[in-house]
Design a protein around this motif. Structure first.
Motif, PDB file in Angstrom:
ATOM      1  N   LEU A 157       0.838  -1.197   0.000  1.00  0.00           N
ATOM      2  CA  LEU A 157       0.000   0.000   0.000  1.00  0.00           C
ATOM      3  C   LEU A 157       0.875   1.250   0.000  1.00  0.00           C
ATOM      4  O   LEU A 157       1.774   1.389   0.826  1.00  0.00           O
ATOM      5  N   GLY A 158       0.619   2.163  -0.938  1.00  0.00           N
ATOM      6  CA  GLY A 158       1.354   3.420  -0.994  1.00  0.00           C
ATOM      7  C   GLY A 158       2.716   3.336  -1.635  1.00  0.00           C
ATOM      8  O   GLY A 158       3.480   4.308  -1.578  1.00  0.00           O
ATOM      9  N   MET A 159       3.057   2.189  -2.245  1.00  0.00           N
ATOM     10  CA  MET A 159       4.337   2.088  -2.947  1.00  0.00           C
ATOM     11  C   MET A 159       4.503   3.249  -3.917  1.00  0.00           C
ATOM     12  O   MET A 159       3.586   3.616  -4.647  1.00  0.00           O
ATOM     13  N   LEU A 160       5.687   3.825  -3.961  1.00  0.00           N
ATOM     14  CA  LEU A 160       6.008   4.874  -4.918  1.00  0.00           C
ATOM     15  C   LEU A 160       6.714   4.243  -6.106  1.00  0.00           C
ATOM     16  O   LEU A 160       7.725   3.555  -5.952  1.00  0.00           O
ATOM     17  N   ARG A 161       6.172   4.488  -7.308  1.00  0.00           N
ATOM     18  CA  ARG A 161       6.813   3.951  -8.504  1.00  0.00           C
ATOM     19  C   ARG A 161       6.485   4.817  -9.711  1.00  0.00           C
ATOM     20  O   ARG A 161       5.497   5.558  -9.722  1.00  0.00           O
ATOM     21  N   GLY A 162       7.322   4.733 -10.713  1.00  0.00           N
ATOM     22  CA  GLY A 162       7.127   5.504 -11.934  1.00  0.00           C
ATOM     23  C   GLY A 162       6.152   4.818 -12.854  1.00  0.00           C
ATOM     24  O   GLY A 162       6.515   3.846 -13.515  1.00  0.00           O
ATOM     25  N   ARG A 163       4.913   5.330 -12.899  1.00  0.00           N
ATOM     26  CA  ARG A 163       3.933   4.742 -13.832  1.00  0.00           C
ATOM     27  C   ARG A 163       2.854   5.722 -14.260  1.00  0.00           C
ATOM     28  O   ARG A 163       2.074   5.436 -15.164  1.00  0.00           O
ATOM     29  N   GLY A 164       2.756   6.926 -13.668  1.00  0.00           N
ATOM     30  CA  GLY A 164       1.712   7.879 -13.998  1.00  0.00           C
ATOM     31  C   GLY A 164       1.949   8.558 -15.337  1.00  0.00           C
ATOM     32  O   GLY A 164       3.085   8.804 -15.732  1.00  0.00           O
ATOM     33  N   GLU A 165       0.836   8.874 -16.027  1.00  0.00           N
ATOM     34  CA  GLU A 165       0.919   9.556 -17.313  1.00  0.00           C
ATOM     35  C   GLU A 165       0.390  10.975 -17.259  1.00  0.00           C
ATOM     36  O   GLU A 165       0.528  11.717 -18.234  1.00  0.00           O
ATOM     37  N   TRP A 166      -0.239  11.373 -16.166  1.00  0.00           N
ATOM     38  CA  TRP A 166      -0.615  12.767 -15.944  1.00  0.00           C
ATOM     39  C   TRP A 166      -0.636  13.007 -14.448  1.00  0.00           C
ATOM     40  O   TRP A 166      -0.767  12.081 -13.651  1.00  0.00           O
ATOM     41  N   ALA A 167      -0.497  14.264 -14.055  1.00  0.00           N
ATOM     42  CA  ALA A 167      -0.387  14.601 -12.636  1.00  0.00           C
ATOM     43  C   ALA A 167      -1.768  14.764 -12.032  1.00  0.00           C
ATOM     44  O   ALA A 167      -2.432  15.776 -12.219  1.00  0.00           O
ATOM     45  N   ASP A 168      -2.208  13.737 -11.322  1.00  0.00           N
ATOM     46  CA  ASP A 168      -3.467  13.792 -10.598  1.00  0.00           C
ATOM     47  C   ASP A 168      -3.136  13.713  -9.100  1.00  0.00           C
ATOM     48  O   ASP A 168      -1.997  13.957  -8.688  1.00  0.00           O
ATOM     49  N   ILE A 169      -4.111  13.364  -8.280  1.00  0.00           N
ATOM     50  CA  ILE A 169      -3.901  13.492  -6.838  1.00  0.00           C
ATOM     51  C   ILE A 169      -2.898  12.499  -6.266  1.00  0.00           C
ATOM     52  O   ILE A 169      -2.258  12.791  -5.259  1.00  0.00           O
ATOM     53  N   TRP A 170      -2.735  11.331  -6.886  1.00  0.00           N
ATOM     54  CA  TRP A 170      -1.751  10.382  -6.374  1.00  0.00           C
ATOM     55  C   TRP A 170      -0.326  10.729  -6.809  1.00  0.00           C
ATOM     56  O   TRP A 170       0.628  10.130  -6.328  1.00  0.00           O
ATOM     57  N   GLU A 171      -0.184  11.677  -7.703  1.00  0.00           N
ATOM     58  CA  GLU A 171       1.136  12.096  -8.202  1.00  0.00           C
ATOM     59  C   GLU A 171       1.578  13.455  -7.668  1.00  0.00           C
ATOM     60  O   GLU A 171       2.683  13.901  -7.993  1.00  0.00           O
ATOM     61  N   THR A 172       0.753  14.113  -6.898  1.00  0.00           N
ATOM     62  CA  THR A 172       1.014  15.503  -6.516  1.00  0.00           C
ATOM     63  C   THR A 172       1.312  15.605  -5.023  1.00  0.00           C
ATOM     64  O   THR A 172       0.598  15.037  -4.198  1.00  0.00           O
ATOM     65  N   PHE A 173       2.369  16.361  -4.695  1.00  0.00           N
ATOM     66  CA  PHE A 173       2.858  16.458  -3.325  1.00  0.00           C
ATOM     67  C   PHE A 173       3.119  17.916  -2.964  1.00  0.00           C
ATOM     68  O   PHE A 173       3.597  18.697  -3.796  1.00  0.00           O
ATOM     69  N   ASP A 174       2.819  18.267  -1.705  1.00  0.00           N
ATOM     70  CA  ASP A 174       3.260  19.571  -1.238  1.00  0.00           C
ATOM     71  C   ASP A 174       4.517  19.409  -0.390  1.00  0.00           C
ATOM     72  O   ASP A 174       4.851  18.315   0.056  1.00  0.00           O
ATOM     73  N   VAL A 175       5.254  20.512  -0.226  1.00  0.00           N
ATOM     74  CA  VAL A 175       6.604  20.482   0.330  1.00  0.00           C
ATOM     75  C   VAL A 175       6.615  21.150   1.700  1.00  0.00           C
ATOM     76  O   VAL A 175       6.074  22.250   1.868  1.00  0.00           O
ATOM     77  N   TRP A 176       7.271  20.498   2.669  1.00  0.00           N
ATOM     78  CA  TRP A 176       7.389  21.009   4.024  1.00  0.00           C
ATOM     79  C   TRP A 176       8.839  20.902   4.477  1.00  0.00           C
ATOM     80  O   TRP A 176       9.596  20.064   3.976  1.00  0.00           O
ATOM     81  N   THR A 177       9.240  21.774   5.405  1.00  0.00           N
ATOM     82  CA  THR A 177      10.616  21.771   5.878  1.00  0.00           C
ATOM     83  C   THR A 177      10.665  21.876   7.400  1.00  0.00           C
ATOM     84  O   THR A 177       9.734  22.367   8.045  1.00  0.00           O
ATOM     85  N   ASP A 178      11.793  21.415   7.936  1.00  0.00           N
ATOM     86  CA  ASP A 178      12.062  21.525   9.367  1.00  0.00           C
ATOM     87  C   ASP A 178      13.558  21.352   9.574  1.00  0.00           C
ATOM     88  O   ASP A 178      14.096  20.277   9.301  1.00  0.00           O
ATOM     89  N   GLY A 179      14.226  22.403  10.031  1.00  0.00           N
ATOM     90  CA  GLY A 179      15.648  22.313  10.325  1.00  0.00           C
ATOM     91  C   GLY A 179      16.501  21.929   9.133  1.00  0.00           C
ATOM     92  O   GLY A 179      17.486  21.197   9.282  1.00  0.00           O
TER      93      GLY A 179
END
Length: 225
Positions: A157-179
């Motif tokens: 479940l949730g494996m990350l792999r290269g297979r998407g052909e367009w950027a939908d919700i499972w391909e899109t990430f927001d960025v956060w930082t700490d230290g």
């Protein structure tokens, strides 16, 4: 290697996108139990700040000379630009590679398995964004988009792999930082890139998008090329 076309071609005059149920259904990613728009996932823990990936020197994502839309299907308008990065898992102290030699459901799985100084083409990703690196999708070395496989079950479940052909919700990430550390959070589930140091065999250091909180296994560093 011929790079697969991954997004819908749009004219440069396009400044907005209309989300339809068809867009989500086509991707097979519509999930009524989870939010589907940027910013609707659960708030991050205290101490984590909104961040961005440095897009200095990024080039437009194009097809046939026309710039392409960034986040088709998520309600985020705009034209995307991309920059090459190698991605280091700080917990593993290894660069993330796309396992193009794997087969079946694990083909193009991401693993943090490459020792610094030994990287090659399988470790070079395109980080793409239409908002200055605050929200991103990743084009894997194969030319496909990195997808969080929330349709998988059990250990995968949730494996990350290269297979998407367009950027939908499972391909899109927001960025956060700490230290000085970076964390990528999937916009649909509110869970983070994580490196599974507890797995064994070919799944050792598998990258998944199931991290419930931004801890040591979720921390990343982006090495611009």
């Amino acid at each position: 290697m011929r790079r697969k076309s991954i997004l819908v071609l749009v004219a440069t005059a396009v400044v907005a996108v209309v989300v339809t149920p068809l867009a989500l259904a086509r991707a097979g990613e519509g999930d009524p139990g989870h939010p589907s728009a940027r910013g609707s996932a659960a708030a991050p823990p205290a101490g984590l700040s909104p961040g961005h990936i440095d897009m200095t020197g990024a080039t437009p994502l194009t097809r046939d000379g026309e710039q392409q839309l960034g986040f088709e299907g998520t309600g985020v308008p705009g034209l995307a630009s991309c920059r090459e990065y190698k991605i280091l898992s700080l917990a593993a102290n290894r660069y993330i590679a796309e396992e193009q030699g794997y087969t079946g459901a694990s083909h193009n799985m991401l693993r943090a398995r490459t020792v610094p100084g030994t990287t090659g083409s399988w470790e070079v990703f395109e980080i793409c964004s239409d908002d200055g690196g605050h929200t991103v999708f990743l084009q894997a070395p194969s030319g496909y988009l990195v997808t969080a496989e929330y349709g998988y079950t059990g250990k995968n479940l949730g494996m990350l792999r290269g297979r998407g052909e367009w950027a939908d919700i499972w391909e899109t990430f927001d960025v956060w930082t700490d230290g000085g550390k970076y964390y990528l959070r999937n916009i649909s589930r509110g869970t983070y890139f994580t490196c599974r140091l507890d797995y064994t065999g070919q799944y050792y250091e598998e990258m998944k998008a199931t991290g419930a909180a931004p801890g040591a296994w979720e921390a990343l560093w982006f090495d611009g090329q």
